[in-house]
Design an enzyme around this catalytic site. Structure first.
Site, PDB file in Angstrom:
ATOM      1  N   TYR A  75       0.819  -1.216   0.000  1.00 49.83           N
ATOM      2  CA  TYR A  75       0.000   0.000   0.000  1.00 49.83           C
ATOM      3  C   TYR A  75       0.854   1.267   0.000  1.00 49.83           C
ATOM      4  CZ  TYR A  75      -3.359  -3.571   1.471  1.00 49.83           C
ATOM      5  OH  TYR A  75      -4.121  -4.707   1.573  1.00 49.83           O
ATOM      6  N   HIS A  76       1.857   1.272  -0.889  1.00 46.72           N
ATOM      7  CA  HIS A  76       2.740   2.425  -1.011  1.00 46.72           C
ATOM      8  C   HIS A  76       2.808   2.943  -2.447  1.00 46.72           C
ATOM      9  CE1 HIS A  76       5.075   0.499   2.594  1.00 46.72           C
ATOM     10  NE2 HIS A  76       3.955   1.084   2.989  1.00 46.72           N
TER      11      HIS A  76
END
Length: 556
Positions: free
Chosen positions: A468-469
């Protein structure tokens, strides 16, 4: 509404909240902050241990998904983004990682002028409220509270650190200080047992300033252009289309997916992409939506021989007790994200700074908070953190409600495949050390039968998840594919800036919330025309003999 402010900020997320705070420090500057999401008062947001809940709620998560990823068995990958005050800092894992110093020197070398580590470190310190003292790397007086949660009370945390040392790696007491490389305590953005999002740290303390107006429930539609000048932002509020102008700048801080998408919806982006989506081309800027990067990780899971893991706390009665203690006292297991030890290592000799990251968790469970199997277990979230694969974000229509086409091309590059092979083999070696003997049971995932390159590759393709980057799709630089310049101004458009993780030139080694906050702190000074904080002369720690050794002791 058809008003004009000095600055209009789109997005009250990790960057937007910082900008709203810093820009309104001058009482003569007026700021409008637009945010579609609503209140962050939910207990599920504010209680650190509940982190998996808001991330899985459509109320708080935009719920983006990738297209079928061609190098991951055509799996669609979730891409959560915060839809609430504080943005993704209100739904993320609260892990505080600045990245390695060399990541920022890499930015500068790529064309982001004066964004090297010596320029960025003072702004990390400006944001920092570090629980364990001040030095040339850390500060105790900033808005962003950082600590180690419950200080590694579970013995598994320290066993993992000791296993790393026994395997030949360094220890580091502060991976956000001089030395990132090594095994040590992990840091989180929690204050007095409460999630310390940018909404809590930066926005709420200044909401009563008369020169700041926050409008929530505002869905930004596009940036309005007068020739090559951004004149206003158009947004939908309570079913009415409204506009707001900016005397100085319109600032997109809508996040790594929405900012490039909004530029494209406004007619700013690659001409071919815009035409295919039925959008009139106002400014052909080929880099918008390109250079998309993200981190992948998988869970390395083991059974635990002792009943000391969080798997024993997942029944309703235990959750009630944990929640009650947190509600009344803000202490206990409810006050931590449970990632209290970690490691950053290099995948092979010749790699200058770490490219593999570990989050250690004294439980074996999924991101939805459910147990991975019956009984007790522990897991390591492990990922190759300097990917060379690149993806794209493309608008598919002129409508904001039509989510963009996202494709990351995860594992497209052979270096990334080899990096994950190293993740599997190095992790097994670390967990096999004597420090883990009292706890280590059988390997659940990947499974002891996964040994060959082809077996590992197949496992990774099927099991790896986004960390989730997402970032980098509005890259900062001065070349033809850069979207913003080194002062965050959109190339070729007056009065328009982008300030969020979409403008990272390359992804940093670690979680991205801290670098995003730093970027916004520094951008605020740039926007105000204020003198920059003095560049730091702090020394950067690198691994001993990194050119010839993968570790720093004889165990390598």
């Amino acid at each position: 509404m058809n008003q004009t402010y000095d600055y209009v900020i789109v997005g009250a997320g990790s960057a937007g909240c910082v900008l709203a705070n810093r820009l309104t420090e001058d009482p003569d500057i007026s700021v409008l902050l637009l945010e579609f999401g609503g209140s962050d008062r939910s207990i599920f947001i504010q209680m650190p241990t509940a982190l998996s809940i808001p991330m899985n709620m459509p109320k708080y998560n935009w719920g983006y998904q990738s297209q079928p990823e061609p190098y991951l068995d055509n799996r669609r990958m979730d891409c959560p983004r915060g839809k609430v005050l504080g943005g993704s800092s209100s739904i993320n894992g609260m892990v505080y990682v600045r990245g390695h110093a060399m990541d920022y020197d890499e930015w500068q070398a790529s064309g982001a002028r004066d964004w090297g580590y010596s320029h960025c470190l003072p702004y990390f310190k400006k944001a920092d409220d570090w629980a364990f003292g001040s030095d040339e790397y850390r500060n105790q007086q900033g808005p962003l509270s950082v600590n180690n949660g419950n200080n590694m009370q579970n013995p598994l945390y320290r066993a993992f650190i000791e296993a790393g040392a026994q395997a030949g790696y360094m220890k580091t007491e502060d991976y956000n200080g001089r030395q990132q490389e090594g095994f040590g305590p992990m840091h989180m953005t929690v204050k007095n047992g409460v999630r310390w999002s940018t909404a809590n740290a930066y926005l709420k303390p200044v909401l009563k300033r008369p020169n700041l107006q926050l409008i929530s429930g505002a869905m930004t539609q596009r940036i309005l252009l007068d020739g090559k000048t951004a004149s206003a932002v158009e947004f939908l509020k309570d079913g009415r289309l409204q506009t707001a102008g900016a005397n100085r700048d319109l600032i997109l801080s809508a996040g790594p997916i929405a900012s490039p998408h909004l530029l494209q919806l406004s007619g700013i982006g690659p001409a071919g992409v815009l035409k295919a989506a039925g959008i009139a081309v106002k400014h052909d800027l080929p880099g918008v939506g390109e250079n998309l990067q993200d981190h992948l990780e998988f869970y390395f899971q083991f059974r635990c021989k002792q009943p000391i893991t969080l798997n024993g706390k997942l029944d309703l009665w235990s959750k009630f007790l944990i929640g009650s203690r947190w509600f009344f006292f803000k202490t206990g297991l409810g006050a931590t994200n449970h990632f209290e030890s970690c490691a950053f290592i290099r995948s092979k000799a010749g790699v200058k700074w770490p490219d593999i990251q570990y989050h250690f968790l004294p439980a074996a469970m999924r991101y939805d908070g459910n147990a991975a199997f019956d009984g007790h277990g522990f897991q390591l979230h492990v990922g190759y953190n300097k990917p060379r694969s690149r993806g794209t974000i493309k608008a598919i229509s002129p409508k904001i409600d039509d989510k963009p086409e996202i494709i990351f091309n995860y594992l497209q590059h052979q270096d990334d495949i080899e990096g994950f092979r190293a993740c599997v083999r190095l992790t097994r070696e670390i967990i096999s050390q004597p420090a883990m003997d009292a706890y280590r049971g059988s390997e659940i995932q990947p499974g002891e039968g996964v040994q060959s390159d082809s077996d590992i590759d197949a496992f990774v393709r099927s099991a790896v998840e986004s960390a989730y980057h997402p970032s980098c799709a509005c890259r900062m630089g001065e070349d033809s594919m850069a979207v913003v310049d080194s002062e965050t101004r959109v190339h070729g458009i007056e009065g328009l800036r982008v300030v969020d993780s979409s403008i990272f030139p390359t992804i940093t080694n670690g979680n991205l919330n801290s670098p995003t906050i730093m970027l916004a702190e520094r951008a605020a000074d740039i926007i105000k025309g204020k003198g920059m904080l003095e560049a730091s002369q702090a020394v950067v720690g690198l691994g001993d003999d990194w050119e010839s050794k993968q570790r720093s002791t004889s165990a390598s």
